[in-house]
Design a protein around this motif. Structure first.
Motif, short mmCIF file in Angstrom:
data_model
loop_
_atom_site.label_atom_id
_atom_site.label_comp_id
_atom_site.label_asym_id
_atom_site.label_seq_id
_atom_site.Cartn_x
_atom_site.Cartn_y
_atom_site.Cartn_z
N THR A 111 1.09 -1.02 0.01
CA THR A 111 -0.36 0.29 -0.57
C THR A 111 0.90 0.88 -0.41
O THR A 111 1.89 1.26 0.34
N GLY A 112 0.42 2.34 -0.17
CA GLY A 112 1.04 3.31 -0.29
C GLY A 112 1.80 4.01 -1.62
O GLY A 112 1.69 2.99 -2.88
N GLU A 113 0.88 5.11 -2.44
CA GLU A 113 1.44 5.22 -3.81
C GLU A 113 2.57 5.12 -4.37
O GLU A 113 2.98 4.63 -5.40
N ASP A 114 3.36 5.60 -3.43
CA ASP A 114 5.55 5.08 -4.24
C ASP A 114 5.50 3.84 -4.10
O ASP A 114 6.19 3.61 -4.83
N LYS A 115 4.90 3.07 -2.89
CA LYS A 115 4.86 1.79 -2.85
C LYS A 115 4.48 0.69 -3.96
O LYS A 115 5.30 0.12 -4.64
N VAL A 116 3.39 1.44 -4.23
CA VAL A 116 2.49 0.72 -5.97
C VAL A 116 3.20 1.46 -6.64
O VAL A 116 3.33 -0.19 -7.67
N ALA A 117 3.80 2.62 -6.76
CA ALA A 117 4.01 2.49 -8.83
C ALA A 117 5.55 1.44 -8.34
O ALA A 117 5.81 1.27 -9.63
N ARG A 118 6.29 1.85 -7.35
CA ARG A 118 7.77 1.19 -8.07
C ARG A 118 7.70 -0.40 -8.17
O ARG A 118 8.41 -0.81 -8.12
N THR A 119 6.68 -1.23 -7.02
CA THR A 119 6.41 -2.48 -7.58
C THR A 119 5.50 -2.81 -8.80
O THR A 119 6.11 -3.57 -8.98
N MET A 120 4.65 -2.23 -9.25
CA MET A 120 4.10 -2.13 -10.20
C MET A 120 5.89 -2.25 -11.12
O MET A 120 4.93 -2.81 -12.14
N LEU A 121 6.88 -2.20 -11.27
CA LEU A 121 8.02 -2.20 -12.69
C LEU A 121 8.04 -3.32 -12.30
O LEU A 121 9.13 -4.27 -13.24
N VAL A 122 8.35 -4.17 -11.40
CA VAL A 122 8.51 -4.97 -10.82
C VAL A 122 7.54 -6.51 -11.33
O VAL A 122 7.64 -7.51 -12.21
#
Length: 256
Positions: free
Chosen positions: A136-147
């Motif tokens: 959860t969290g905007e930054d964590k979601v975005a960075r996880t989506m790259l993986v």
């Protein structure tokens, strides 16, 4: 007043769980909703289930049977009357508060492009067999989506104007059409995941998400990841490394 929501459901013929899915929408605490059911091949069984919702549901057809969920969801979005779009697969179940909670957040945060949620895993009989808790969290979601894709499609609520501006789901991204669109939305605007179990995600052998993923569509996914990386400050080399890690997992799991 919380904004109304269009629930878009693509559906293959003789969908065994469709009636349950539609009843989970009818039980929402948020009353301002409609359902757009897109039949990927006409089916009297599915039409009979849809009839239970009366004038709260619109039934559309894909141009030809088995066009796939990307085509179905795009047709559903085009037919939707409301700006907030909640996606739902024909075998999953919404928690009663799902639409209310997600619509309220998107109303409160006009900068958000999408919002997902946690889910419980249920078996064919509806019994809980596990949970699916993503970051959860905007930054964590975005960075996880790259993986990897940490978003469950049936938990996603987004904005029609944004999704359609980006071209909707790309049918070329077979079995990855959801991952691709979420990446493109997140390249335009932040997104988040609510740490609440707002969906019953049904696990069964026939579900569409099972099967091969590798093919020409992976190049399209990489292109979408580069756009997201640019927005959040991850350069092309960093995106490439993350994309290779994702490809490695697909190969290890024999998903080709």
């Amino acid at each position: 007043m919380t904004s109304p929501v269009s629930v878009v459901i693509p559906c293959a013929p003789k969908a065994e769980y469709l009636g349950e899915t539609l009843r989970s929408v009818a039980a929402q605490t948020h009353d301002a909703w409609e359902v757009v059911l897109v039949l990927d091949g006409d089916c009297e069984q599915n039409r009979a289930a849809a009839a239970e919702l009366g004038d709260r549901i619109t039934v559309e057809l894909t141009p030809k049977p088995r066009s796939g969920p990307a085509v179905g969801r795009n047709i559903g979005m085009a037919a939707a009357r409301h700006d907030l779009i909640a996606f739902l697969d024909a075998d999953d179940l919404c928690a009663p508060e799902r639409l209310a909670v997600q619509a309220a957040l998107l109303d409160e945060r006009p900068d958000l492009g999408l919002v997902g949620a946690w889910s419980t895993k249920i078996d064919p009989s509806g019994e809980q067999v596990g949970v699916a808790h993503s970051v959860t969290g905007e930054d964590k979601v975005a960075r996880t989506m790259l993986v990897f894709n940490c978003l469950t499609t049936s938990t996603i609520m987004t904005r029609k104007v944004l999704a359609e501006k980006l071209g909707g789901f790309d049918p070329r991204c077979v079995r990855l059409e959801d991952y691709d669109l979420w990446l493109r939305i997140l390249a335009e605007a932040p997104g988040d995941v609510l740490p609440q179990e707002l969906l019953g995600y049904r696990v069964h052998p026939e579900q569409y998400s099972r099967g091969g993923l590798l093919g020409p569509q992976t190049a399209l996914i990489r292109k979408s990841k580069l756009k997201l990386g640019k927005r959040i400050g991850v350069g092309p080399v960093g995106v490439a490394a993350r994309h290779l890690a994702w490809l490695g997992v697909q190969v290890a799991n024999r998903r080709w």
